[in-house]
Design a protein around this motif. Structure first.
Motif, mmCIF file in Angstrom:
data_model
loop_
_atom_site.group_PDB
_atom_site.id
_atom_site.type_symbol
_atom_site.label_atom_id
_atom_site.label_comp_id
_atom_site.label_asym_id
_atom_site.label_seq_id
_atom_site.Cartn_x
_atom_site.Cartn_y
_atom_site.Cartn_z
ATOM 1 N N HIS A 64 0.984 -9.629 -27.780
ATOM 2 C CA HIS A 64 2.165 -9.454 -28.634
ATOM 3 C C HIS A 64 2.141 -8.084 -29.302
ATOM 4 O O HIS A 64 3.189 -7.433 -29.435
ATOM 5 C CB HIS A 64 2.194 -10.562 -29.682
ATOM 6 N N LEU A 65 0.978 -7.645 -29.711
ATOM 7 C CA LEU A 65 0.857 -6.322 -30.343
ATOM 8 C C LEU A 65 1.139 -5.209 -29.347
ATOM 9 O O LEU A 65 1.811 -4.226 -29.668
ATOM 10 C CB LEU A 65 -0.543 -6.157 -30.932
ATOM 11 N N GLN A 66 0.624 -5.340 -28.137
ATOM 12 C CA GLN A 66 0.820 -4.302 -27.123
ATOM 13 C C GLN A 66 2.280 -4.174 -26.715
ATOM 14 O O GLN A 66 2.753 -3.083 -26.391
ATOM 15 C CB GLN A 66 -0.054 -4.608 -25.906
ATOM 16 N N LYS A 67 3.014 -5.293 -26.751
ATOM 17 C CA LYS A 67 4.435 -5.242 -26.431
ATOM 18 C C LYS A 67 5.244 -4.554 -27.524
ATOM 19 O O LYS A 67 6.369 -4.128 -27.288
ATOM 20 C CB LYS A 67 4.972 -6.661 -26.220
ATOM 21 N N ASN A 68 4.661 -4.470 -28.717
ATOM 22 C CA ASN A 68 5.354 -3.848 -29.854
ATOM 23 C C ASN A 68 4.557 -2.664 -30.401
ATOM 24 O O ASN A 68 4.551 -2.407 -31.601
ATOM 25 C CB ASN A 68 5.567 -4.882 -30.960
ATOM 26 N N ALA A 69 3.897 -1.949 -29.482
ATOM 27 C CA ALA A 69 3.017 -0.853 -29.893
ATOM 28 C C ALA A 69 3.771 0.336 -30.468
ATOM 29 O O ALA A 69 3.140 1.289 -30.950
ATOM 30 C CB ALA A 69 2.164 -0.398 -28.711
ATOM 31 N N ASP A 70 5.107 0.310 -30.435
ATOM 32 C CA ASP A 70 5.872 1.392 -31.055
ATOM 33 C C ASP A 70 5.968 1.221 -32.569
ATOM 34 O O ASP A 70 6.444 2.118 -33.266
ATOM 35 C CB ASP A 70 7.277 1.462 -30.464
ATOM 36 N N LEU A 71 5.493 0.071 -33.091
ATOM 37 C CA LEU A 71 5.488 -0.166 -34.533
ATOM 38 C C LEU A 71 4.174 0.294 -35.134
ATOM 39 O O LEU A 71 3.105 0.027 -34.573
ATOM 40 C CB LEU A 71 5.685 -1.659 -34.831
ATOM 41 N N PRO A 72 4.189 0.963 -36.285
ATOM 42 C CA PRO A 72 2.944 1.415 -36.916
ATOM 43 C C PRO A 72 1.960 0.274 -37.187
ATOM 44 O O PRO A 72 0.757 0.408 -36.940
ATOM 45 C CB PRO A 72 3.433 2.053 -38.230
ATOM 46 N N ILE A 73 2.457 -0.860 -37.691
ATOM 47 C CA ILE A 73 1.568 -1.970 -38.022
ATOM 48 C C ILE A 73 0.906 -2.534 -36.771
ATOM 49 O O ILE A 73 -0.249 -2.972 -36.806
ATOM 50 C CB ILE A 73 2.344 -3.077 -38.784
ATOM 51 N N ALA A 74 1.605 -2.518 -35.639
ATOM 52 C CA ALA A 74 1.024 -3.003 -34.390
ATOM 53 C C ALA A 74 -0.118 -2.104 -33.942
ATOM 54 O O ALA A 74 -1.170 -2.590 -33.492
ATOM 55 C CB ALA A 74 2.100 -3.091 -33.308
ATOM 56 N N ARG A 75 0.056 -0.808 -34.065
ATOM 57 C CA ARG A 75 -1.012 0.129 -33.683
ATOM 58 C C ARG A 75 -2.219 -0.015 -34.602
ATOM 59 O O ARG A 75 -3.366 0.113 -34.165
ATOM 60 C CB ARG A 75 -0.473 1.562 -33.708
ATOM 61 N N ILE A 76 -1.968 -0.284 -35.871
ATOM 62 C CA ILE A 76 -3.063 -0.466 -36.833
ATOM 63 C C ILE A 76 -3.873 -1.709 -36.475
ATOM 64 O O ILE A 76 -5.115 -1.675 -36.440
ATOM 65 C CB ILE A 76 -2.508 -0.575 -38.267
ATOM 66 N N PHE A 77 -3.193 -2.808 -36.191
ATOM 67 C CA PHE A 77 -3.884 -4.047 -35.821
ATOM 68 C C PHE A 77 -4.638 -3.888 -34.499
ATOM 69 O O PHE A 77 -5.757 -4.384 -34.351
ATOM 70 C CB PHE A 77 -2.882 -5.196 -35.717
ATOM 71 N N LEU A 78 -4.015 -3.208 -33.535
ATOM 72 C CA LEU A 78 -4.660 -3.011 -32.241
ATOM 73 C C LEU A 78 -5.951 -2.208 -32.369
ATOM 74 O O LEU A 78 -6.939 -2.491 -31.666
ATOM 75 C CB LEU A 78 -3.706 -2.295 -31.281
ATOM 76 N N ALA A 79 -5.957 -1.214 -33.243
ATOM 77 C CA ALA A 79 -7.151 -0.381 -33.418
ATOM 78 C C ALA A 79 -8.357 -1.219 -33.824
ATOM 79 O O ALA A 79 -9.494 -0.917 -33.431
ATOM 80 C CB ALA A 79 -6.890 0.700 -34.464
ATOM 81 N N ALA A 80 -8.135 -2.277 -34.588
ATOM 82 C CA ALA A 80 -9.235 -3.134 -35.032
ATOM 83 C C ALA A 80 -9.530 -4.243 -34.022
ATOM 84 O O ALA A 80 -10.692 -4.509 -33.699
ATOM 85 C CB ALA A 80 -8.902 -3.740 -36.391
ATOM 86 N N LEU A 81 -8.492 -4.879 -33.501
ATOM 87 C CA LEU A 81 -8.691 -6.034 -32.624
ATOM 88 C C LEU A 81 -9.223 -5.657 -31.244
ATOM 89 O O LEU A 81 -9.811 -6.502 -30.553
ATOM 90 C CB LEU A 81 -7.372 -6.797 -32.464
#
Length: 210
Positions: A64-81
């Motif tokens: 779900h995060l990768q599909k919305n990687a254009d959002l800042p919060i998604a990139r922040i969560f992805l960096a940790a997860l």
């Protein structure tokens, strides 16, 4: 008075004021598009990701995060997860580091807005001063009550056009710049809040050995 006459009356400084006004409109349009795009989606995306992660469904959360990687919060969560078996401290540092990296995007053009707000009134004042100098330079001391004096008073009123234009550009830009600054502050608080939720969930999973 027509727009073209007003522009001519303002003098040479009307050209940089025109440039600043066009630049301000372009930057404001970009920022409005940016904030509308992320504000309309990010809350739903984050709630879904936290729901998946709370249920232990990390794969769905990442997808779900990768599909919305254009959002800042998604990139922040992805960096940790996307870290491989990090400690809670490493997980927190990843969230904080990526959040710091997103700040320039959230504050984009703020320095340009400040420059326009500061320079536009000064350019307007400069135009008025130049207009007054030209008006009084054409005045003959012995003809104070004559036709030239009338021209001077008309020149003074026209010279004030540049000051009024500078103030209009600055006020218009200031309104939107303060609005974007408020959105930025609220966004940072929002990132900290939901980043804290994700960190808390990870700590629980880590302690349970999930």
């Amino acid at each position: 008075m027509e727009i073209s006459n007003l522009f001519k009356a303002g003098g040479v400084v009307m050209w940089p004021l025109l440039f600043f006004s066009v630049l301000a409109v372009a930057l404001i349009s970009e920022r409005i598009t940016f904030w509308v795009k992320i504000s309309g989606r990010q809350d739903h995306v984050v709630r879904e990701v936290l729901k998946f992660y709370r249920q232990g469904n990390v794969v769905s959360a990442l997808d779900h995060l990768q599909k919305n990687a254009d959002l800042p919060i998604a990139r922040i969560f992805l960096a940790a997860l996307e870290l491989e078996e990090p400690t809670p401290e490493e997980f927190r540092l990843a969230l904080e580091s990526e959040a710091q990296g997103e700040i320039p995007l959230l504050k984009r053009f703020q320095n340009l807005f400040d420059t326009i707000i500061g320079l536009a009134p000064l350019l307007g004042l400069l135009g008025t001063v130049l207009g007054l100098i030209a008006s009084f330079a054409s005045l003959n001391i012995g003809d104070v009550g004559g036709t030239k004096a009338t021209g001077v008073t008309g020149g003074i009123s026209e010279a004030l056009v540049s000051t009024a234009t500078g103030l209009i550009v600055a006020i218009f830009t200031l309104f939107f710049a303060n609005t974007f600054r408020g959105l930025y502050i609220r966004q940072i608080a929002w990132i900290q809040e939901y980043g804290g939720h994700l960190e808390l969930l990870y700590r629980r999973h880590y302690e349970r050995g999930i």
